[in-house]
Design a protein around this motif. Sequence first.
Motif, PDB file in Angstrom:
ATOM      1  N   PHE A  94     -87.954  23.547 -26.300  1.00 30.37           N
ATOM      2  CA  PHE A  94     -87.232  24.805 -26.091  1.00 30.37           C
ATOM      3  C   PHE A  94     -88.144  25.720 -25.285  1.00 30.37           C
ATOM      4  N   GLY A  95     -88.442  25.263 -24.065  1.00 33.44           N
ATOM      5  CA  GLY A  95     -89.271  26.061 -23.178  1.00 33.44           C
ATOM      6  C   GLY A  95     -88.482  27.176 -22.531  1.00 33.44           C
ATOM      7  N   PRO A  96     -89.170  28.121 -21.913  1.00 31.53           N
ATOM      8  CA  PRO A  96     -88.483  29.269 -21.309  1.00 31.53           C
ATOM      9  C   PRO A  96     -87.553  28.889 -20.172  1.00 31.53           C
ATOM     10  N   GLN A  97     -87.725  27.680 -19.591  1.00 31.28           N
ATOM     11  CA  GLN A  97     -86.847  27.256 -18.507  1.00 31.28           C
ATOM     12  C   GLN A  97     -85.512  26.736 -19.013  1.00 31.28           C
ATOM     13  N   ARG A  98     -85.366  26.543 -20.304  1.00 30.28           N
ATOM     14  CA  ARG A  98     -84.148  25.982 -20.874  1.00 30.28           C
ATOM     15  C   ARG A  98     -83.160  27.075 -21.270  1.00 30.28           C
ATOM     16  N   GLU A  99     -81.901  26.864 -20.924  1.00 33.39           N
ATOM     17  CA  GLU A  99     -80.855  27.761 -21.411  1.00 33.39           C
ATOM     18  C   GLU A  99     -80.624  27.558 -22.906  1.00 33.39           C
ATOM     19  N   GLN A 100     -80.670  26.301 -23.326  1.00 32.99           N
ATOM     20  CA  GLN A 100     -80.508  25.935 -24.729  1.00 32.99           C
ATOM     21  C   GLN A 100     -81.578  24.887 -25.075  1.00 32.99           C
ATOM     22  N   PRO A 101     -81.946  24.763 -26.352  1.00 38.57           N
ATOM     23  CA  PRO A 101     -82.954  23.762 -26.708  1.00 38.57           C
ATOM     24  C   PRO A 101     -82.386  22.354 -26.688  1.00 38.57           C
ATOM     25  N   CYS A 102     -83.269  21.387 -26.734  1.00 37.14           N
ATOM     26  CA  CYS A 102     -82.893  19.984 -26.773  1.00 37.14           C
ATOM     27  C   CYS A 102     -82.041  19.695 -28.012  1.00 37.14           C
ATOM     28  N   PRO A 103     -80.856  19.092 -27.848  1.00 37.30           N
ATOM     29  CA  PRO A 103     -80.028  18.783 -29.013  1.00 37.30           C
ATOM     30  C   PRO A 103     -80.680  17.812 -29.989  1.00 37.30           C
ATOM     31  N   MET A 104     -81.435  16.827 -29.474  1.00 34.37           N
ATOM     32  CA  MET A 104     -82.068  15.866 -30.375  1.00 34.37           C
ATOM     33  C   MET A 104     -83.127  16.548 -31.240  1.00 34.37           C
ATOM     34  N   CYS A 105     -83.988  17.355 -30.618  1.00 28.85           N
ATOM     35  CA  CYS A 105     -84.970  18.116 -31.378  1.00 28.85           C
ATOM     36  C   CYS A 105     -84.285  18.997 -32.419  1.00 28.85           C
ATOM     37  N   THR A 106     -83.212  19.637 -31.996  1.00 24.34           N
ATOM     38  CA  THR A 106     -82.518  20.570 -32.871  1.00 24.34           C
ATOM     39  C   THR A 106     -81.900  19.847 -34.061  1.00 24.34           C
ATOM     40  N   SER A 107     -81.365  18.655 -33.831  1.00 25.03           N
ATOM     41  CA  SER A 107     -80.817  17.864 -34.935  1.00 25.03           C
ATOM     42  C   SER A 107     -81.902  17.538 -35.958  1.00 25.03           C
ATOM     43  N   LEU A 108     -83.054  17.092 -35.477  1.00 30.37           N
ATOM     44  CA  LEU A 108     -84.156  16.784 -36.386  1.00 30.37           C
ATOM     45  C   LEU A 108     -84.596  18.027 -37.153  1.00 30.37           C
ATOM     46  N   LEU A 109     -84.728  19.154 -36.451  1.00 30.25           N
ATOM     47  CA  LEU A 109     -85.205  20.368 -37.104  1.00 30.25           C
ATOM     48  C   LEU A 109     -84.193  20.894 -38.126  1.00 30.25           C
ATOM     49  N   SER A 110     -82.917  20.666 -37.879  1.00 31.61           N
ATOM     50  CA  SER A 110     -81.914  21.077 -38.863  1.00 31.61           C
ATOM     51  C   SER A 110     -82.128  20.342 -40.180  1.00 31.61           C
ATOM     52  N   ALA A 111     -82.463  19.059 -40.096  1.00 32.69           N
ATOM     53  CA  ALA A 111     -82.771  18.301 -41.311  1.00 32.69           C
ATOM     54  C   ALA A 111     -84.093  18.758 -41.919  1.00 32.69           C
ATOM     55  N   LEU A 112     -85.087  19.002 -41.057  1.00 30.62           N
ATOM     56  CA  LEU A 112     -86.406  19.401 -41.531  1.00 30.62           C
ATOM     57  C   LEU A 112     -86.376  20.759 -42.229  1.00 30.62           C
ATOM     58  N   ASP A 113     -85.479  21.643 -41.811  1.00 34.58           N
ATOM     59  CA  ASP A 113     -85.393  22.958 -42.438  1.00 34.58           C
ATOM     60  C   ASP A 113     -85.132  22.836 -43.937  1.00 34.58           C
ATOM     61  N   GLY A 114     -84.264  21.907 -44.317  1.00 35.29           N
ATOM     62  CA  GLY A 114     -83.996  21.733 -45.735  1.00 35.29           C
ATOM     63  C   GLY A 114     -85.162  21.133 -46.500  1.00 35.29           C
ATOM     64  N   GLU A 115     -85.979  20.325 -45.827  1.00 38.12           N
ATOM     65  CA  GLU A 115     -87.126  19.679 -46.466  1.00 38.12           C
ATOM     66  C   GLU A 115     -88.376  20.560 -46.478  1.00 38.12           C
ATOM     67  N   ALA A 116     -88.374  21.607 -45.642  1.00 40.80           N
ATOM     68  CA  ALA A 116     -89.599  22.390 -45.444  1.00 40.80           C
ATOM     69  C   ALA A 116     -90.187  22.946 -46.733  1.00 40.80           C
ATOM     70  N   PRO A 117     -89.390  23.532 -47.649  1.00 40.77           N
ATOM     71  CA  PRO A 117     -90.018  24.061 -48.865  1.00 40.77           C
ATOM     72  C   PRO A 117     -90.743  22.990 -49.671  1.00 40.77           C
ATOM     73  N   ASP A 118     -90.203  21.773 -49.702  1.00 41.07           N
ATOM     74  CA  ASP A 118     -90.884  20.688 -50.414  1.00 41.07           C
ATOM     75  C   ASP A 118     -92.135  20.246 -49.661  1.00 41.07           C
ATOM     76  N   LEU A 119     -92.015  20.069 -48.334  1.00 39.77           N
ATOM     77  CA  LEU A 119     -93.169  19.660 -47.540  1.00 39.77           C
ATOM     78  C   LEU A 119     -94.336  20.626 -47.699  1.00 39.77           C
ATOM     79  N   MET A 120     -94.030  21.901 -47.718  1.00 39.67           N
ATOM     80  CA  MET A 120     -95.092  22.900 -47.725  1.00 39.67           C
ATOM     81  C   MET A 120     -95.757  23.055 -49.089  1.00 39.67           C
ATOM     82  N   GLN A 121     -95.309  22.282 -50.073  1.00 45.51           N
ATOM     83  CA  GLN A 121     -96.079  22.168 -51.304  1.00 45.51           C
ATOM     84  C   GLN A 121     -97.301  21.273 -51.110  1.00 45.51           C
ATOM     85  N   ARG A 122     -97.242  20.422 -50.101  1.00 45.80           N
ATOM     86  CA  ARG A 122     -98.297  19.426 -49.868  1.00 45.80           C
ATOM     87  C   ARG A 122     -99.102  19.680 -48.593  1.00 45.80           C
TER      88      ARG A 122
END
Length: 244
Positions: A94-122
């Motif tokens: 999601f660099g400044p040259q992009r109108e929108q971020p990469c859909p593949m990255c965004t899909s992964l991050l959407s899943a990671l958002d739910g896991e983040a509180p658990d991950l950040m325990q470790r």
Amino acid sequence: MTLPTDLVPAAELAARSPSRFPNESADYRRARTALLAEEIELRRHIERVAAQRRALPPGGAVPEDYVFEGEQGPVRLSQLFGRHDTLITYHWMFGPQREQPCPMCTSLLSALDGEAPDLMQRVGLAVIARSPVARMADFARQRGWRHLPLVSAGGNRFSQHYAHEAPEGGDNAAINVFVRDAAGAVRHFWAAEMGFETADPGQDPRDAPDLMPLWNLLDLTPGGRGTDWYPQLSYDRPGGCCGG
């Protein structure tokens, strides 16, 4: 952790499985039991690879304590660890040259958002892009993300060093793991290194294990991942793997 050397053969373990389902044929059960043995072998290989990864010698010392733009102001790489001695960073396309971020990255991050509180325990966790952090945070709010720590690398060389991006070029997805010793020294531990150069014929570049729950779930289905479909930012207009 290392695997014991006296493991029961996978085929024997598979034969012990009590699973049976309504109206399945004898042919289905034989094939499914043979597949189960292969799945057990795959599980064991994943464990062997993880042990080999953990046993890596020390990686390179980080060349500088990069200063990022965080939502609350400047933040250094060393501060992203928080209370932990390990930090996972994901480089978001999601660099400044992009109108929108990469859909593949965004899909992964959407899943990671739910896991983040658990991950950040470790471990520490940070999502990094070259866009200004306010732009990143605005998109995160639109997606309903609540937990991902966002920082901008627009003002430092982190993206060049650890995502292999040219200063004025396009952006790359990258996941990196860093470790910090008792004296505070930070070293690189591991990065995903599979790309187009390491892809097998007929397959998109992917890491092993694949980080995206989406693909792992589709791998369980008869149609698999498919060859002409990728996540989109929304489903009211066309999108591609990494399009803006």
